[in-house]
Design a protein around this motif. Structure first.
Motif, PDB file in Angstrom:
ATOM      1  N   LEU A 101       0.912  -1.102   0.023  1.00  0.00           N
ATOM      2  CA  LEU A 101       0.058  -0.067  -0.042  1.00  0.00           C
ATOM      3  C   LEU A 101       0.902   1.245   0.031  1.00  0.00           C
ATOM      4  CD1 LEU A 101      -2.828  -1.179   2.691  1.00  0.00           C
ATOM      5  CD2 LEU A 101      -2.971  -0.927   0.120  1.00  0.00           C
ATOM      6  N   ARG A 102       1.865   1.255   0.757  1.00  0.00           N
ATOM      7  CA  ARG A 102       2.645   2.390   0.817  1.00  0.00           C
ATOM      8  C   ARG A 102       3.398   2.674  -0.615  1.00  0.00           C
ATOM      9  NH1 ARG A 102       6.045   1.179   6.589  1.00  0.00           N
ATOM     10  NH2 ARG A 102       4.465   2.117   7.671  1.00  0.00           N
ATOM     11  N   SER A 103       3.448   1.510  -1.342  1.00  0.00           N
ATOM     12  CA  SER A 103       4.288   1.722  -2.765  1.00  0.00           C
ATOM     13  C   SER A 103       3.151   1.972  -3.728  1.00  0.00           C
ATOM     14  CB  SER A 103       4.922   0.379  -2.883  1.00  0.00           C
ATOM     15  OG  SER A 103       5.990   0.108  -2.091  1.00  0.00           O
ATOM     16  N   GLY A 104       1.990   1.994  -3.540  1.00  0.00           N
ATOM     17  CA  GLY A 104       0.936   2.301  -4.469  1.00  0.00           C
ATOM     18  C   GLY A 104       0.252   1.004  -5.082  1.00  0.00           C
ATOM     19  N   ILE A 105       0.712  -0.106  -4.486  1.00  0.00           N
ATOM     20  CA  ILE A 105       0.206  -1.291  -5.039  1.00  0.00           C
ATOM     21  C   ILE A 105      -1.150  -1.808  -4.173  1.00  0.00           C
ATOM     22  CG2 ILE A 105       0.769  -3.685  -5.471  1.00  0.00           C
ATOM     23  CD1 ILE A 105       3.534  -2.762  -5.922  1.00  0.00           C
ATOM     24  N   GLU A 106      -2.293  -2.152  -4.761  1.00  0.00           N
ATOM     25  CA  GLU A 106      -3.485  -2.453  -4.171  1.00  0.00           C
ATOM     26  C   GLU A 106      -3.475  -4.188  -4.046  1.00  0.00           C
ATOM     27  OE1 GLU A 106      -6.501  -2.528  -1.700  1.00  0.00           O
ATOM     28  OE2 GLU A 106      -5.800  -0.433  -2.497  1.00  0.00           O
ATOM     29  N   PRO A 107      -3.236  -4.833  -3.055  1.00  0.00           N
ATOM     30  CA  PRO A 107      -3.300  -6.174  -3.138  1.00  0.00           C
ATOM     31  C   PRO A 107      -4.643  -6.776  -3.346  1.00  0.00           C
ATOM     32  CG  PRO A 107      -2.151  -5.430  -1.169  1.00  0.00           C
ATOM     33  CD  PRO A 107      -2.906  -4.103  -1.684  1.00  0.00           C
ATOM     34  N   THR A 108      -4.660  -7.827  -4.132  1.00  0.00           N
ATOM     35  CA  THR A 108      -5.852  -8.675  -4.382  1.00  0.00           C
ATOM     36  C   THR A 108      -6.115  -9.618  -3.530  1.00  0.00           C
ATOM     37  OG1 THR A 108      -5.815  -8.046  -6.932  1.00  0.00           O
ATOM     38  CG2 THR A 108      -7.082  -9.882  -6.176  1.00  0.00           C
ATOM     39  N   VAL A 109      -7.028  -9.786  -2.682  1.00  0.00           N
ATOM     40  CA  VAL A 109      -7.381 -10.739  -1.593  1.00  0.00           C
ATOM     41  C   VAL A 109      -8.092 -12.015  -2.233  1.00  0.00           C
ATOM     42  CG1 VAL A 109      -8.367 -11.160   0.644  1.00  0.00           C
ATOM     43  CG2 VAL A 109      -7.189  -8.957   0.114  1.00  0.00           C
ATOM     44  N   ILE A 110      -7.694 -12.972  -1.945  1.00  0.00           N
ATOM     45  CA  ILE A 110      -8.490 -14.127  -2.865  1.00  0.00           C
ATOM     46  C   ILE A 110      -9.229 -14.888  -1.087  1.00  0.00           C
ATOM     47  CG2 ILE A 110      -8.402 -16.262  -4.007  1.00  0.00           C
ATOM     48  CD1 ILE A 110      -7.804 -13.772  -5.389  1.00  0.00           C
ATOM     49  N   PRO A 111     -10.258 -14.734  -1.074  1.00  0.00           N
ATOM     50  CA  PRO A 111     -10.579 -15.290   0.288  1.00  0.00           C
ATOM     51  C   PRO A 111     -10.977 -16.752   0.429  1.00  0.00           C
ATOM     52  CG  PRO A 111     -12.426 -14.192  -1.018  1.00  0.00           C
ATOM     53  CD  PRO A 111     -11.313 -14.025  -1.999  1.00  0.00           C
ATOM     54  N   GLY A 112     -11.127 -17.431   1.530  1.00  0.00           N
ATOM     55  CA  GLY A 112     -11.219 -18.665   1.704  1.00  0.00           C
ATOM     56  C   GLY A 112     -11.577 -19.123   3.070  1.00  0.00           C
ATOM     57  N   VAL A 113     -10.853 -20.141   3.225  1.00  0.00           N
ATOM     58  CA  VAL A 113     -10.996 -21.003   4.563  1.00  0.00           C
ATOM     59  C   VAL A 113     -10.006 -20.302   5.778  1.00  0.00           C
ATOM     60  CG1 VAL A 113     -10.777 -22.931   6.062  1.00  0.00           C
ATOM     61  CG2 VAL A 113     -11.373 -23.051   3.483  1.00  0.00           C
ATOM     62  N   SER A 114     -10.825 -19.967   7.082  1.00  0.00           N
ATOM     63  CA  SER A 114     -10.040 -19.494   7.890  1.00  0.00           C
ATOM     64  C   SER A 114     -10.624 -20.199   9.259  1.00  0.00           C
ATOM     65  CB  SER A 114     -10.303 -18.041   8.231  1.00  0.00           C
ATOM     66  OG  SER A 114      -9.964 -17.561   9.495  1.00  0.00           O
ATOM     67  N   ALA A 115      -9.597 -20.695  10.170  1.00  0.00           N
ATOM     68  CA  ALA A 115      -9.881 -21.381  11.192  1.00  0.00           C
ATOM     69  C   ALA A 115     -10.758 -20.603  12.317  1.00  0.00           C
ATOM     70  CB  ALA A 115      -8.514 -21.852  12.259  1.00  0.00           C
ATOM     71  N   LEU A 116     -10.772 -18.946  12.223  1.00  0.00           N
ATOM     72  CA  LEU A 116     -11.346 -18.252  12.994  1.00  0.00           C
ATOM     73  C   LEU A 116     -12.799 -18.204  12.535  1.00  0.00           C
ATOM     74  CD1 LEU A 116     -11.778 -16.055  15.099  1.00  0.00           C
ATOM     75  CD2 LEU A 116     -11.136 -14.464  13.370  1.00  0.00           C
ATOM     76  N   THR A 117     -13.072 -17.867  11.205  1.00  0.00           N
ATOM     77  CA  THR A 117     -14.342 -17.988  10.777  1.00  0.00           C
ATOM     78  C   THR A 117     -15.100 -19.391  11.089  1.00  0.00           C
ATOM     79  OG1 THR A 117     -13.732 -18.424   8.568  1.00  0.00           O
ATOM     80  CG2 THR A 117     -14.207 -16.196   9.424  1.00  0.00           C
ATOM     81  N   PHE A 118     -14.421 -20.571  11.155  1.00  0.00           N
ATOM     82  CA  PHE A 118     -14.858 -21.817  11.221  1.00  0.00           C
ATOM     83  C   PHE A 118     -15.387 -21.785  12.647  1.00  0.00           C
ATOM     84  CE2 PHE A 118     -14.908 -26.224  10.237  1.00  0.00           C
ATOM     85  CZ  PHE A 118     -15.291 -26.898  11.495  1.00  0.00           C
ATOM     86  N   ALA A 119     -14.661 -21.579  13.444  1.00  0.00           N
ATOM     87  CA  ALA A 119     -14.840 -21.455  15.041  1.00  0.00           C
ATOM     88  C   ALA A 119     -15.907 -20.532  15.181  1.00  0.00           C
ATOM     89  CB  ALA A 119     -13.550 -20.970  15.613  1.00  0.00           C
ATOM     90  N   VAL A 120     -16.184 -19.417  14.764  1.00  0.00           N
ATOM     91  CA  VAL A 120     -17.230 -18.402  15.138  1.00  0.00           C
ATOM     92  C   VAL A 120     -18.765 -19.270  14.611  1.00  0.00           C
ATOM     93  CG1 VAL A 120     -18.456 -16.273  14.091  1.00  0.00           C
ATOM     94  CG2 VAL A 120     -15.938 -16.304  14.781  1.00  0.00           C
ATOM     95  N   THR A 121     -18.701 -19.876  13.439  1.00  0.00           N
ATOM     96  CA  THR A 121     -19.966 -20.431  13.047  1.00  0.00           C
ATOM     97  C   THR A 121     -20.005 -21.819  13.870  1.00  0.00           C
ATOM     98  OG1 THR A 121     -19.245 -19.812  10.635  1.00  0.00           O
ATOM     99  CG2 THR A 121     -20.921 -21.697  10.992  1.00  0.00           C
ATOM    100  N   ALA A 122     -19.163 -22.468  14.385  1.00  0.00           N
ATOM    101  CA  ALA A 122     -19.230 -23.694  14.856  1.00  0.00           C
ATOM    102  C   ALA A 122     -19.592 -23.666  16.399  1.00  0.00           C
ATOM    103  CB  ALA A 122     -18.280 -24.664  14.695  1.00  0.00           C
ATOM    104  N   SER A 123     -19.277 -22.528  16.882  1.00  0.00           N
ATOM    105  CA  SER A 123     -19.234 -22.397  18.375  1.00  0.00           C
ATOM    106  C   SER A 123     -20.392 -22.481  19.008  1.00  0.00           C
ATOM    107  CB  SER A 123     -18.614 -21.030  18.952  1.00  0.00           C
ATOM    108  OG  SER A 123     -19.496 -20.005  18.620  1.00  0.00           O
ATOM    109  N   GLY A 124     -21.641 -22.214  18.568  1.00  0.00           N
ATOM    110  CA  GLY A 124     -22.821 -22.216  18.997  1.00  0.00           C
ATOM    111  C   GLY A 124     -22.946 -21.134  20.046  1.00  0.00           C
TER     112      GLY A 124
END
Length: 234
Positions: A101-124
């Protein structure tokens, strides 16, 4: 002409969880910066992907981030992956994104699996609001403050814990809160031995089991009226 920087999520266990878009990107780039090249090579081999790999991990990211961005600026297409899940979420990635970002380059994020989002959904547990606190501290003083802060949290708190400290963690939480602290321990998400154990802190501390694998803990201090999370306006 500048190249592209991709931040790519990869499976946390079951390799079939990789997205079609992630595979397309990994096949197309000139270089994959990987937390552990040996681990990532196994993933790439599974999908017959042959691309140059370089290491980019917690111990060298400060030295290598600027160099990677220079190569992207010169026209190279680079993908960043961690061992599992989404880069920057308790894994290397933030420094590279900041440098881009400091160099003026916008990263492209390819979303997918995360242990955090799995836990949020599964926690109850109620997750209309939640906080992620990273790994529980190891040093006793910081560790106690970390656990005591759960008492004032207005949302469900998720954190990572080592299997070698899990039994101790449950004992400490039980001592502070008893069964008023409701827990969900998510173990080995998406893997063969996937397991979600739910209950009060004292109840889980009494299991006296051998904790193994990767663990995410969700914690919520029980309060009156905490059982219904439905928005009354819906």
């Amino acid at each position: 002409m500048s190249g592209k920087l991709y931040i790519v999520s990869t499976p946390i266990g079951n390799l079939d969880d990789i997205t079609l878009r992630a595979l397309e990107v990994l096949r197309s780039v000139d270089l994959v910066a990987a937390e552990d090249t040996r681990h990532t090579r196994q993933l790439l081999s599974r999908f017959d992907i042959h691309v140059r790999l370089e290491s980019f991990h917690a111990f060298n990211e400060h030295d290598r981030a600027a160099g990677l961005i220079e190569r992207v600026a010169s026209g190279l297409n680079v993908a960043l992956v961690s061992d599992a899940g989404t880069p920057s979420v308790a894994d290397p990635g933030f420094l590279l994104v900041r440098e881009a970002l400091r160099s003026g380059i916008e990263p492209t994020v390819i979303p997918g699996v995360s242990a955090l989002t799995f836990a949020v959904t599964a926690s109850g547990l109620p997750v209309d609001r939640f906080a992620f606190r990273g790994f529980a501290p190891v040093k006793p003083g910081r560790r106690r403050k970390f656990f005591e802060a759960l008492a004032s949290a207005e949302e469900t708190v998720f954190f990572f814990e080592s299997p070698f400290r899990m039994a101790r963690t449950l004992t400490e939480l039980a001592g502070l809160y008893g069964n008023r602290l409701r827990l969900a321990v998510i173990r080995e998400a998406t893997k063969i031995h996937e397991e979600v154990i739910r209950g009060g802190a004292a109840e889980l501390a009494g299991l006296k089991r051998d904790w193994r694998g990767e663990l995410v803990v969700g914690a919520r201090l029980e309060e009156a009226g905490d059982t219904d999370t439905t928005d009354p306006e819906e």
